[in-house]
Scaffold this motif. Structure first.
Motif, PDB file in Angstrom:
ATOM      1  N   LEU A   1     -10.541 -21.192  -0.672  1.00  0.00           N
ATOM      2  CA  LEU A   1      -9.383 -21.105   0.227  1.00  0.00           C
ATOM      3  C   LEU A   1      -8.090 -20.939  -0.572  1.00  0.00           C
ATOM      4  N   ALA A   2      -7.954 -21.771  -1.603  1.00  0.00           N
ATOM      5  CA  ALA A   2      -6.743 -21.706  -2.426  1.00  0.00           C
ATOM      6  C   ALA A   2      -6.640 -20.353  -3.120  1.00  0.00           C
ATOM      7  N   SER A   3      -7.766 -19.847  -3.623  1.00  0.00           N
ATOM      8  CA  SER A   3      -7.751 -18.565  -4.322  1.00  0.00           C
ATOM      9  C   SER A   3      -7.399 -17.420  -3.378  1.00  0.00           C
ATOM     10  N   LEU A   4      -8.017 -17.394  -2.206  1.00  0.00           N
ATOM     11  CA  LEU A   4      -7.753 -16.314  -1.248  1.00  0.00           C
ATOM     12  C   LEU A   4      -6.309 -16.345  -0.763  1.00  0.00           C
ATOM     13  N   GLN A   5      -5.793 -17.561  -0.510  1.00  0.00           N
ATOM     14  CA  GLN A   5      -4.401 -17.654  -0.073  1.00  0.00           C
ATOM     15  C   GLN A   5      -3.468 -17.185  -1.190  1.00  0.00           C
ATOM     16  N   ALA A   6      -3.788 -17.523  -2.436  1.00  0.00           N
ATOM     17  CA  ALA A   6      -2.963 -17.065  -3.556  1.00  0.00           C
ATOM     18  C   ALA A   6      -3.036 -15.549  -3.697  1.00  0.00           C
ATOM     19  N   GLN A   7      -4.215 -14.963  -3.487  1.00  0.00           N
ATOM     20  CA  GLN A   7      -4.346 -13.508  -3.563  1.00  0.00           C
ATOM     21  C   GLN A   7      -3.553 -12.831  -2.445  1.00  0.00           C
ATOM     22  N   ILE A   8      -3.568 -13.431  -1.264  1.00  0.00           N
ATOM     23  CA  ILE A   8      -2.786 -12.870  -0.152  1.00  0.00           C
ATOM     24  C   ILE A   8      -1.294 -12.929  -0.464  1.00  0.00           C
ATOM     25  N   ASP A   9      -0.842 -14.083  -0.968  1.00  0.00           N
ATOM     26  CA  ASP A   9       0.582 -14.220  -1.313  1.00  0.00           C
ATOM     27  C   ASP A   9       0.964 -13.231  -2.418  1.00  0.00           C
ATOM     28  N   ALA A  10       0.083 -13.085  -3.430  1.00  0.00           N
ATOM     29  CA  ALA A  10       0.375 -12.146  -4.519  1.00  0.00           C
ATOM     30  C   ALA A  10       0.407 -10.718  -4.009  1.00  0.00           C
ATOM     31  N   THR A  11      -0.508 -10.386  -3.111  1.00  0.00           N
ATOM     32  CA  THR A  11      -0.530  -9.028  -2.548  1.00  0.00           C
ATOM     33  C   THR A  11       0.742  -8.749  -1.757  1.00  0.00           C
ATOM     34  N   LYS A  12       1.196  -9.741  -1.005  1.00  0.00           N
ATOM     35  CA  LYS A  12       2.451  -9.565  -0.267  1.00  0.00           C
ATOM     36  C   LYS A  12       3.615  -9.363  -1.237  1.00  0.00           C
ATOM     37  N   GLY A  13       3.602 -10.090  -2.358  1.00  0.00           N
ATOM     38  CA  GLY A  13       4.646  -9.904  -3.363  1.00  0.00           C
ATOM     39  C   GLY A  13       4.599  -8.510  -3.973  1.00  0.00           C
ATOM     40  N   ILE A  14       3.389  -8.019  -4.228  1.00  0.00           N
ATOM     41  CA  ILE A  14       3.241  -6.674  -4.779  1.00  0.00           C
ATOM     42  C   ILE A  14       3.700  -5.631  -3.761  1.00  0.00           C
ATOM     43  N   ILE A  15       3.416  -5.876  -2.486  1.00  0.00           N
ATOM     44  CA  ILE A  15       3.878  -4.952  -1.433  1.00  0.00           C
ATOM     45  C   ILE A  15       5.405  -4.889  -1.417  1.00  0.00           C
ATOM     46  N   ALA A  16       6.027  -6.042  -1.632  1.00  0.00           N
ATOM     47  CA  ALA A  16       7.498  -6.049  -1.673  1.00  0.00           C
ATOM     48  C   ALA A  16       8.002  -5.217  -2.855  1.00  0.00           C
ATOM     49  N   ILE A  17       7.333  -5.335  -4.003  1.00  0.00           N
ATOM     50  CA  ILE A  17       7.714  -4.542  -5.174  1.00  0.00           C
ATOM     51  C   ILE A  17       7.546  -3.047  -4.878  1.00  0.00           C
ATOM     52  N   LEU A  18       6.424  -2.693  -4.241  1.00  0.00           N
ATOM     53  CA  LEU A  18       6.169  -1.288  -3.926  1.00  0.00           C
ATOM     54  C   LEU A  18       7.171  -0.753  -2.908  1.00  0.00           C
ATOM     55  N   ASN A  19       7.581  -1.608  -1.981  1.00  0.00           N
ATOM     56  CA  ASN A  19       8.610  -1.193  -1.014  1.00  0.00           C
ATOM     57  C   ASN A  19       9.927  -0.894  -1.724  1.00  0.00           C
ATOM     58  N   ASN A  20      10.279  -1.761  -2.664  1.00  0.00           N
ATOM     59  CA  ASN A  20      11.518  -1.517  -3.426  1.00  0.00           C
ATOM     60  C   ASN A  20      11.404  -0.227  -4.234  1.00  0.00           C
ATOM     61  N   SER A  21      10.238  -0.011  -4.827  1.00  0.00           N
ATOM     62  CA  SER A  21      10.048   1.217  -5.604  1.00  0.00           C
ATOM     63  C   SER A  21      10.110   2.447  -4.712  1.00  0.00           C
ATOM     64  N   LEU A  22       9.551   2.333  -3.496  1.00  0.00           N
ATOM     65  CA  LEU A  22       9.613   3.460  -2.570  1.00  0.00           C
ATOM     66  C   LEU A  22      11.058   3.798  -2.217  1.00  0.00           C
ATOM     67  N   THR A  23      11.868   2.771  -2.065  1.00  0.00           N
ATOM     68  CA  THR A  23      13.285   3.015  -1.785  1.00  0.00           C
ATOM     69  C   THR A  23      13.941   3.762  -2.941  1.00  0.00           C
ATOM     70  N   VAL A  24      13.602   3.352  -4.179  1.00  0.00           N
ATOM     71  CA  VAL A  24      14.164   4.009  -5.358  1.00  0.00           C
ATOM     72  C   VAL A  24      13.698   5.461  -5.429  1.00  0.00           C
ATOM     73  N   VAL A  25      12.407   5.700  -5.188  1.00  0.00           N
ATOM     74  CA  VAL A  25      11.864   7.055  -5.269  1.00  0.00           C
ATOM     75  C   VAL A  25      12.506   7.957  -4.217  1.00  0.00           C
ATOM     76  N   ARG A  26      12.689   7.424  -3.035  1.00  0.00           N
ATOM     77  CA  ARG A  26      13.332   8.216  -1.983  1.00  0.00           C
ATOM     78  C   ARG A  26      14.776   8.545  -2.347  1.00  0.00           C
ATOM     79  N   ARG A  27      15.457   7.581  -2.968  1.00  0.00           N
ATOM     80  CA  ARG A  27      16.831   7.845  -3.383  1.00  0.00           C
ATOM     81  C   ARG A  27      16.839   8.937  -4.462  1.00  0.00           C
TER      82      ARG A  27
END
Length: 519
Positions: free
Chosen positions: A204-230
């Motif tokens: 449970l702890a591992s899966l929740q940590a993986q979900i939180d990490a994936t959400k963090g990576i999604i945030a990074i990718l969203n920021n990168s997408l904004t940069v690429v579009r600019r």
């Protein structure tokens, strides 16, 4: 000497018969069980174990050492220092139906043992009857006269089968071994349950940590997408770069639902283990960073392992039962003795039973020997020997599996430590590379492909590091399970499951149901 009392005659003769049988009762059939020799192995691996694993920075990164002289605590799960985990295990031990079933199986085996022990004692029964009838004299040519007469009798009956060749004692021995088997099946149930709860909490702890990490990576990718579009709007990036970044983002987002599904299923499994239905989930959560990794690990010697593993002890009990069954089969081929006795009164009515001459008694000795049965009893004996040989081979297999489990856990702990150390370093390098790539991309110093590769590398490194952390916890739990779980330092058996032998007993009053009027 003349015995004047019928009662004294019967029971004196019975006493002599029982005494004669007691002289022979030392005889027993079949082999006497001897516990298998302890293994001569001195270790679990061809080479000497490294006394301490490697370490890594962060949660779950502490070095672990092995101590051969260290005992396993009964509540080994408390070494993870999680009060919430302790509470769940306590709840599971009280509410899990598998534990209740194992306790009931032990009770059944113990009661069957006590029932079997009853065969070593005489059986005493009481009988009474009364009959009144009218007989016509016409049937005997005596005219129309008739006679009314009755017969009333009461007696105590004794039946005893002396265990001359030890067959009954071997049956008792087999039942006792079966009860011992259920005893260790109960311990195996406790061990499996506690280990599964610990692993479920870690997952449970591992899966929740993986979900939180994936959400963090999604945030990074969203920021990168904004940069690429600019960059695209300014002419510094192509449309293909934008589409590639969008594809990477959506692919990463697509990894969330499977993780969330695994998390939900893991929670459902945990609810089953603690005796709840899925709708009774109270939202317990675990954090890998807050779980303490046990550092000083016990490592029992192979000679101790066969005493500690519940499955090995259960297999030994099955071997013992199979050995006793050989004696039962041999005894069945020998003569069978039966002693019977009766003392009572018979008269024409109840009032006449106290008159002289109403007493009756009898005593008898029976011997039965099978002369021809088409080889049935001999083949049963040979089948019992084959069953013993099968149980002996299965015992050796269980012992080898126990050694394999410990060896696998030791290898896993060493590899887990090295893997986590490498994954922490890989994540740190990937994070530094990603930060540098983002800065250089914004300045136009690197191509988009380099940025995309850095993002994917970092995403993989984070997930792998979390899995490596969880593996150290779960494989530590696997080592405790492989070593037997310290059941000898706990009291797992409910005293009611052991029962106690009785001599005289009637059914409980509430179990006796008399017919009601009209039914």
């Amino acid at each position: 000497m003349l015995l004047r009392s019928p009662f004294l005659t019967v029971f004196t003769l019975a006493l002599l018969a029982v005494f004669s049988a007691a002289i022979l009762v030392g005889c027993s059939s079949g082999p006497d069980f001897a516990r298998p020799d302890k293994p001569k192995a001195t270790g679990y691996t061809p080479e000497s174990l490294v006394p301490q694993t490697s370490s890594a920075a962060g949660p779950g990164g502490a070095a672990q050492s092995f101590a051969a002289d260290k005992d396993i605590p009964g509540e080994w799960w408390t070494l993870f220092h999680s009060s919430q985990l302790d509470a769940l295990i306590k709840e599971s031990l009280q509410a899990n139906p598998d534990v209740d079933a194992a306790q009931a199986a032990l009770r059944q085996a113990r009661e069957n043992l006590y029932a079997q022990q009853g065969g070593l004692f005489p059986t005493l029964s009481a009988n009474g009857s009364g009959q009144q009838q009218r007989a016509s004299g016409a049937s005997s040519g005596a005219g129309s006269t008739s006679t009314v007469y009755g017969v009333t009798s009461a007696s105590l009956n004794v039946s005893y089968s002396p265990d001359v060749f030890g067959g009954v004692r071997r049956q008792v021995e087999s039942s006792q071994a079966t009860a011992e088997y259920q005893r260790f099946q109960l311990e195996a149930t406790y061990l499996s349950l506690t280990s599964n709860v610990v692993v479920a909490a870690i997952n449970l702890a591992s899966l929740q940590a993986q979900i939180d990490a994936t959400k963090g990576i999604i945030a990074i990718l969203n920021n990168s997408l904004t940069v690429v579009r600019r960059q695209f709007d300014l002419g510094g990036a192509s449309r293909a770069d934008v589409l590639a970044q969008e594809a990477t983002l959506t692919q990463t987002q697509a990894t969330l639902p499977p993780l969330q599904k695994q998390l939900a299923q893991q929670r459902n499994q945990l609810m089953r283990l603690v005796g709840r239905s899925p709708d009774q989930d109270r939202g317990e959560s675990f954090d890998l960073a807050k779980l303490k990794l046990p550092q000083d690990l016990p490592l029992s010697l192979p000679s101790q392992l066969v005493e500690q593993r519940p499955d090995v002890r259960a297999s030994e009990a099955q071997l013992h039962a199979a050995s006793a069954d050989i004696g039962v089969a041999v005894s069945n081929q020998m003569p069978q003795f039966t002693i019977t006795g009766l003392i009572g009164m018979t008269a024409g009515g109840i009032s006449a039973m106290v008159l002289p001459g109403a007493g009756v008694w009898s005593i008898g000795l029976g011997i039965a020997q099978t002369v021809f049965d088409g080889g049935k009893l001999d083949h049963q004996r040979k089948a019992a020997i084959a069953a013993y040989e099968q149980a002996a081979a299965q015992y050796r297999g269980v012992v080898l599996s126990a050694f394999q489990d410990v060896a696998n856990a030791l290898r896993a702990l060493q590899a887990d430590a090295d893997t986590l150390r490498a994954q922490v370093a890989a994540e740190q390098a990937a994070a530094a590379s990603l930060r540098l790539s983002e800065q250089q991309y914004q300045l136009g110093g690197v191509s988009y492909l380099i940025l995309l590769n850095a993002q994917q590398t970092y995403q993989t490194a984070v997930i792998n590091r979390l899995k490596a952390q969880a593996a150290r916890y779960t494989d530590t739990a696997a080592l405790f399970q492989a070593l037997g779980g310290g059941w000898w330092n706990r009291a797992d058996v409910d005293p009611k499951s052991m029962g106690k032998p009785g001599v005289f007993a009637l059914p409980p009053v509430q179990d006796i149901k008399l017919p009601r009027a009209g039914h």
